[in-house]
Design a protein around this motif. Structure first.
Motif, PDB file in Angstrom:
ATOM      1  N   ARG A   1      -5.241   6.739  -6.386  1.00  0.00           N
ATOM      2  CA  ARG A   1      -4.800   6.517  -5.019  1.00  0.00           C
ATOM      3  C   ARG A   1      -5.954   5.960  -4.166  1.00  0.00           C
ATOM      4  NH1 ARG A   1      -1.049  11.253  -2.771  1.00  0.00           N
ATOM      5  NH2 ARG A   1       0.758   9.962  -2.471  1.00  0.00           N
ATOM      6  N   LEU A   2      -7.167   6.457  -4.434  1.00  0.00           N
ATOM      7  CA  LEU A   2      -8.339   5.978  -3.692  1.00  0.00           C
ATOM      8  C   LEU A   2      -8.562   4.494  -3.951  1.00  0.00           C
ATOM      9  CD1 LEU A   2     -10.870   8.903  -4.039  1.00  0.00           C
ATOM     10  CD2 LEU A   2      -9.700   8.122  -1.985  1.00  0.00           C
TER      11      LEU A   2
ATOM     12  N   TRP B   1       0.827  -1.192   0.000  1.00  0.00           N
ATOM     13  CA  TRP B   1       0.000   0.000   0.000  1.00  0.00           C
ATOM     14  C   TRP B   1       0.870   1.254   0.000  1.00  0.00           C
ATOM     15  CZ3 TRP B   1      -1.723   2.989   4.593  1.00  0.00           C
ATOM     16  CH2 TRP B   1      -2.751   3.883   4.259  1.00  0.00           C
TER      17      TRP B   1
ATOM     18  N   LEU C   1      -6.295   2.579  -1.954  1.00  0.00           N
ATOM     19  CA  LEU C   1      -6.798   2.609  -0.589  1.00  0.00           C
ATOM     20  C   LEU C   1      -7.921   1.588  -0.410  1.00  0.00           C
ATOM     21  CD1 LEU C   1      -5.925   4.758   1.608  1.00  0.00           C
ATOM     22  CD2 LEU C   1      -8.208   5.683   1.330  1.00  0.00           C
ATOM     23  N   ALA C   2      -8.742   1.442  -1.447  1.00  0.00           N
ATOM     24  CA  ALA C   2      -9.910   0.563  -1.363  1.00  0.00           C
ATOM     25  C   ALA C   2      -9.526  -0.905  -1.473  1.00  0.00           C
ATOM     26  CB  ALA C   2     -10.919   0.929  -2.445  1.00  0.00           C
TER      27      ALA C   2
ATOM     28  N   GLY D   1       1.175   3.824  -2.984  1.00  0.00           N
ATOM     29  CA  GLY D   1       0.797   5.192  -2.633  1.00  0.00           C
ATOM     30  C   GLY D   1       1.843   6.197  -3.063  1.00  0.00           C
TER      31      GLY D   1
END
Lengths: 361, 365
Positions: free
Chosen positions: A305-306, A293, A309-310, A297
């Motif tokens: 990026r989301l 991650w 994150l998901a 990132g």
């Protein structure tokens, strides 16, 4: 001449660097093999046997595992153990960091060892006595309730201080604080102070310097603290037994009950093996995912990026689904073995291919 | 200089407890100047540099940069950037991330920032190294990263704290030339701290020589070398011989100072050759090794001559240093001679004639 050669070869081997190293560790190694590896092997062996009243059936079977994995009682206890240990780890590390930071950055060099010594003072009393003391402190008629009532903050003693998960978290966080402070302190000590000055010089405020330089460089210590606190607290049984009540009972209490109260050693062994496996898998999963991650990132920006994150959220959901539905569809053991295999293989792939990021994870 | 200097240092004092580290430093550093603080370790040069950068509070006096008083201004708000002696490269970041560290607050697009980092790396000759991990760099490369990281922010002043001391000799000589070139190219004021007098002479426009918390002399390299203000400065900068001398009783007149120098004989010096006031009595005369010329051909005409015996020979390839005891002098002096083609080396014990020029002498009373 012929019979002297093996002696020569042996003494030569012992005098080589590797041989010398082996000689040096051999007392500890033999001790560890006899008292850690051997009992562990016995426990694994026991977990595949069954108890038949007073005798143990020495026949290989997965019955214990089937029971342990299907009975919701065990699942609840395991889940609670991990979440309590997680909370203890979070509380301990978050409280330990400022202490370690203070000693490393604000205490004069010649006073540091005194401070470290003071921090280890709780170890001078036995673990058991410290737990008992918390029982006194948090009791219905204990000093916490007494003080709060004395100041008129409350009219009635708070009944929820003791005999629940919170009490377990408070007690364990106190017990493990030094274990978290020391590795973080060591990591902070290793930071070259010129780096912090360089950050200030390049235009960053003290707060941003902490976030951009101090914290990333202290991460190896934080990670060590997390492991040192999390692993033993998952398996702790003294604290939950003394201050946990029924709501704070953890998996180790059940293992104890199986072996000593219910006289079912194989079932206790099975639970122990499962607990170890689950903790190991959870940690490997968490470390590899955090590394992936952080790595992604740093390379992806904006909306993508989301998505990164998901991804772990989706993975947690998938794992939850396999645990919930998998057994019904694929059968219990195949589904869980497949899950464990998938976690192991994917984690290993990540750990070997993704380089350590700036947070040393 | 008609304009006010870029950095004005006015009566700066610094105490560490009882220790008086800076004793009333006053100096002006001009815009675009390459300025060096030179002195032995413990003379306060690094303290002064850190005070300019904002890492040390000063006990008294003030420091102004571009007319603004820097008192109470933290390092991150000063128009200065510092190249640390240890370089202080962030070990958890790549080379490009190190160089771009200070750009976080800059109002630029990500693409512009990336371009600026590329240009800065190009400038210090590390164009291909952006993706490298910082810990995989050599000493010289780390230094270039530190330079690029500071220069990318276009500071008014670049401060360098002994930046070359960790490099080997070859690398150091190369970086001295390169730093000088870089300074001319970017036109930023450089303030360099060094204990290496040769480095200071090579690189600087002006040098402040510091001893024990005070500036002993502030001058251009040539003036510093030719006319040291004190015996101590003369000794510290390059090599200097000291001969006992006697200032005549008739002493100081309009025509100059009459001096009797041991080994060289009587002569008359200009008052500019004597820092401080000349007075009759015992004194010392300083003379550089290259100011005494060995007369390999005895017949060469020379206005001022001396004779001496060769005691020791040190051969450097391009130069030879002779230790020569002059007739009438109590101890030997160092004399340098360029090894030109066809010129022989002197032998030990040989008696030689030397030529000298009164204008190259410095009188310390």
């Amino acid at each position: 001449m012929g019979d002297r050669r093996p002696v020569n070869a042996l003494s030569k081997a012992l005098r080589s660097d590797a041989g010398r190293g082996l000689t040096l560790v051999s007392p500890a190694l033999i001790y560890a093999l006899l008292l850690l590896a051997a009992p562990l092997a016995v426990i694994v062996l026991f977990s595949f046997w069954t108890q038949n009243f007073l005798t143990i059936e020495r026949v290989f079977t997965l019955d214990n595992y089937r029971t342990a994995l299907t009975d919701p009682l065990y699942a609840t206890l395991m889940q609670r153990s991990i979440s309590i240990a997680g909370m203890v780890t979070a509380v301990t590390v978050i409280l330990a960091f400022p202490v370690a930071y203070y000693i490393s950055f604000y205490v004069r060099p010649e006073r540091k060892s005194l401070w470290l010594f003071l921090i280890t003072i709780p170890f001078w009393t036995s673990y058991l006595i410290r737990v008992f003391l918390w029982r006194v402190i948090l009791a219905f008629d204990g000093p916490v309730n007494g003080t709060l009532m004395g100041f008129g903050v409350i009219d009635q003693p708070l009944p929820w201080l003791l005999y629940n998960a919170t009490a377990v978290v408070i007690t364990l966080a106190h017990a493990f604080a030094p274990f978290a402070i020391l590795p973080i302190f060591v990591a902070l000590e290793k930071i070259d102070r010129a780096l912090l000055e360089a950050s200030r010089d390049l235009g960053e405020s003290p707060a941003m310097t902490f976030l951009r330089v101090t914290l990333p460089l202290a991460m190896p210590g934080v990670l060590a603290a997390v492991l040192i606190v999390f692993i033993p607290t998952v398996g702790d049984y003294v604290t939950p037994r003394l201050v946990g009540g029924s709501g704070g009972t953890m998996i180790a209490n059940m293992i104890y009950a199986q072996i000593f109260d219910l006289n079912d050693r194989p079932m206790g062994a099975t639970l122990a093996v499962l607990a170890m496996t689950i903790v190991a898998l959870t940690l490997i999963w968490a470390i590899s995912r955090v590394r992936l991650w952080l790595w992604l990132g740093g390379r992806i920006s904006g909306r993508a990026r989301l998505l990164v994150l998901a991804a772990p959220v989706a993975e947690i959901a998938l794992i939850g689904w396999v645990i919930g539905q998998g057994p019904a569809i694929f059968g219990l053991i195949p589904a869980l073995l497949a899950l464990a295999g998938a976690v192991l293989v994917s984690s290993a792939a990540i750990l070997f291919s993704v380089p350590r990021g700036r947070f040393a994870v | 200089m008609t304009d006010a200097p870029l950095i004005e240092i006015e009566g700066v004092e610094k105490y560490y407890g009882d220790y008086h580290a800076l004793r009333g430093i006053t100096a002006g550093i001009g815009a675009g100047e390459f300025f060096s603080l030179l002195g032995p370790s413990g003379c306060g040069k690094t303290t002064l540099l850190r005070a300019i950068a904002g890492f040390e509070d000063i006990s008294a006096g003030r420091i102004l940069i571009a007319g603004r008083n820097m008192d109470g201004v933290p390092p991150n708000r000063r128009p200065t950037n510092l190249v640390f002696q240890s370089y202080a490269i962030f070990p958890h970041l790549s080379v490009a991330e190190n160089v771009g560290f200070g750009l976080r607050r800059a109002e630029m697009s990500t693409a512009d920032k990336r371009r600026a980092v590329g240009e800065a790396l190009e400038m210090v000759g590390l164009g291909q190294y952006g993706g490298r991990a910082a810990h995989a760099l050599s000493g010289g490369q780390r230094q270039r990263v530190a330079l690029a990281r500071a220069l990318i922010l276009k500071p008014k002043v670049l401060l360098l704290d002994e930046p070359l001391s960790a490099l080997d000799k070859k690398m150091r000589e190369q970086m001295q030339v390169e730093l000088r070139r870089l300074q001319r190219q970017v036109g930023i004021t450089f303030v360099l701290v060094t204990h290496d007098q040769e480095e200071a002479l090579i690189m600087s426009d002006r040098i402040a020589v510091m001893f024990e918390g005070e500036i002993a002399q502030l001058d251009a390299p040539e003036a510093l070398y030719r006319r040291p203000a004190s015996r101590k400065v003369g000794e510290f900068i390059g090599m200097m011989n000291f001969l006992p001398a006697q200032v005549g009783v008739s002493g100081v007149t309009q025509g100059g100072i009459a001096v009797e120098v041991a080994g060289l004989g009587p002569t008359v010096l200009q008052s500019a050759q004597c820092p401080g006031a000349a007075r009759p009595g015992a004194a010392e005369v300083g003379v550089r090794p290259e100011s005494l010329t060995v007369l390999f051909d005895e017949g060469t005409p020379a206005a001022h001559r001396a004779t001496g015996r060769v005691d020791e020979i040190t051969y450097y390839g391009d130069m030879t240093y002779y230790e020569i005891t002059l007739e009438g002098a109590p101890k030997s002096v160092q004399v340098s001679a360029r090894n030109m083609p066809g010129r022989r080396l002197l032998d030990r014990g040989e008696t030689v004639a030397l030529a000298w020029d009164p204008s190259s002498l410095v009188l310390f009373c």
